[in-house]
Design a protein around this motif. Structure first.
Motif, PDB file in Angstrom:
ATOM      1  N   VAL A   2      -1.132  -8.072   2.146  1.00  0.00           N
ATOM      2  CA  VAL A   2      -1.036  -7.280   1.164  1.00  0.00           C
ATOM      3  C   VAL A   2      -2.076  -7.125   0.501  1.00  0.00           C
ATOM      4  CG1 VAL A   2       0.255  -6.796  -1.102  1.00  0.00           C
ATOM      5  CG2 VAL A   2       1.562  -7.903   0.737  1.00  0.00           C
ATOM      6  N   THR A  36      -1.468   1.848  -6.363  1.00  0.00           N
ATOM      7  CA  THR A  36      -1.440   0.817  -5.105  1.00  0.00           C
ATOM      8  C   THR A  36      -1.326  -0.639  -5.496  1.00  0.00           C
ATOM      9  OG1 THR A  36      -2.596   2.477  -3.681  1.00  0.00           O
ATOM     10  CG2 THR A  36      -2.797   0.234  -2.980  1.00  0.00           C
ATOM     11  N   ASN A  51       1.475  -3.066  -4.743  1.00  0.00           N
ATOM     12  CA  ASN A  51       1.017  -4.404  -4.023  1.00  0.00           C
ATOM     13  C   ASN A  51       1.629  -5.610  -5.065  1.00  0.00           C
ATOM     14  OD1 ASN A  51       0.035  -3.340  -2.007  1.00  0.00           O
ATOM     15  ND2 ASN A  51      -2.059  -3.644  -2.884  1.00  0.00           N
ATOM     16  N   LYS A 102       5.251  -6.046  -4.181  1.00  0.00           N
ATOM     17  CA  LYS A 102       5.296  -6.588  -2.711  1.00  0.00           C
ATOM     18  C   LYS A 102       5.009  -8.255  -2.886  1.00  0.00           C
ATOM     19  CE  LYS A 102       3.765  -2.627  -0.099  1.00  0.00           C
ATOM     20  NZ  LYS A 102       2.870  -2.003   0.659  1.00  0.00           N
ATOM     21  N   LYS A 103       4.055  -8.593  -3.373  1.00  0.00           N
ATOM     22  CA  LYS A 103       3.784 -10.156  -3.705  1.00  0.00           C
ATOM     23  C   LYS A 103       4.716 -10.855  -4.557  1.00  0.00           C
ATOM     24  CE  LYS A 103      -0.988 -10.411  -2.582  1.00  0.00           C
ATOM     25  NZ  LYS A 103      -2.124 -11.322  -2.325  1.00  0.00           N
TER      26      LYS A 103
END
Length: 186
Positions: free
Chosen positions: A54, A12, A16, A19-20
């Motif tokens: 996020v 995860t 994340n 995503k960031k």
């Protein structure tokens, strides 16, 4: 069971982090883009929401991510400040142009030909609309000045039309009388 949860947490965190990093890339593209201010502002706020939604990332990436995020926030704040300064300059320039237009409109009252003054006034009204907005604190005052100068020319033009219409009516009456007199003589 603990190891599975730890592995899932690491997966995860890595997701994340991706995503960031995608959001940071979107910030970079946004700041390099040529969109108008409102669109850029809206996109920036959306990216900020996504950023904060996020979850956690691997600890070793936290500092770099936040440094990059803060860099783009600072860059955006500079963009906002510059945009405001440019907007203020634009409003000031518009005010100067509209004040010049007020002066020229007031001088129309000195023209001998009210018809020419009225035609010029029509052009000034078109120019007024083209110039654009002025600072809010000057808006009413400059509009009242222009409107009052316009009213003077419009009143003179209306009076001139009334005089002309009366003259035409009088001429028609005189010609009718003359023709009537000439018909009686024959």
């Amino acid at each position: 069971e603990m190891c599975i949860r730890d592995r899932q947490l690491e997966i995860t965190k890595t997701q994340n982090l991706e995503k960031k990093n995608e959001i940071l890339e979107a910030f970079r593209e946004l700041m390099e883009g040529q969109d108008n201010f409102e669109k850029t502002f809206r996109k920036f706020k959306e990216l900020q929401k996504r950023w904060f939604s996020v979850g956690i990332v691997p600890q070793q990436n936290v500092k770099d991510l936040w440094d990059n995020y803060n860099y783009f926030v600072d860059k955006f704040n500079d963009y906002v400040r510059i945009n405001r300064e440019l907007r203020a300059l634009d409003l000031k320039k518009n005010l100067e142009l509209k004040l010049q237009l007020c002066e020229r409109t007031e001088k129309l009252n000195e023209q001998k030909s009210i018809i020419n003054a009225f035609k010029t006034l029509q052009k000034y009204h078109t120019r007024w609309r083209e110039i654009g907005p002025v600072p809010r604190e000057n808006r009413e005052e400059v509009w009242e000045r222009f409107k009052n100068a316009t009213a003077v020319i419009n009143k003179k033009h209306q009076e001139n039309r009334c005089r002309r219409d009366r003259s035409i009516s009088l001429l028609r009456f005189c010609f009718a009388e003359i023709f009537s007199f000439l018909a009686c003589i024959q």
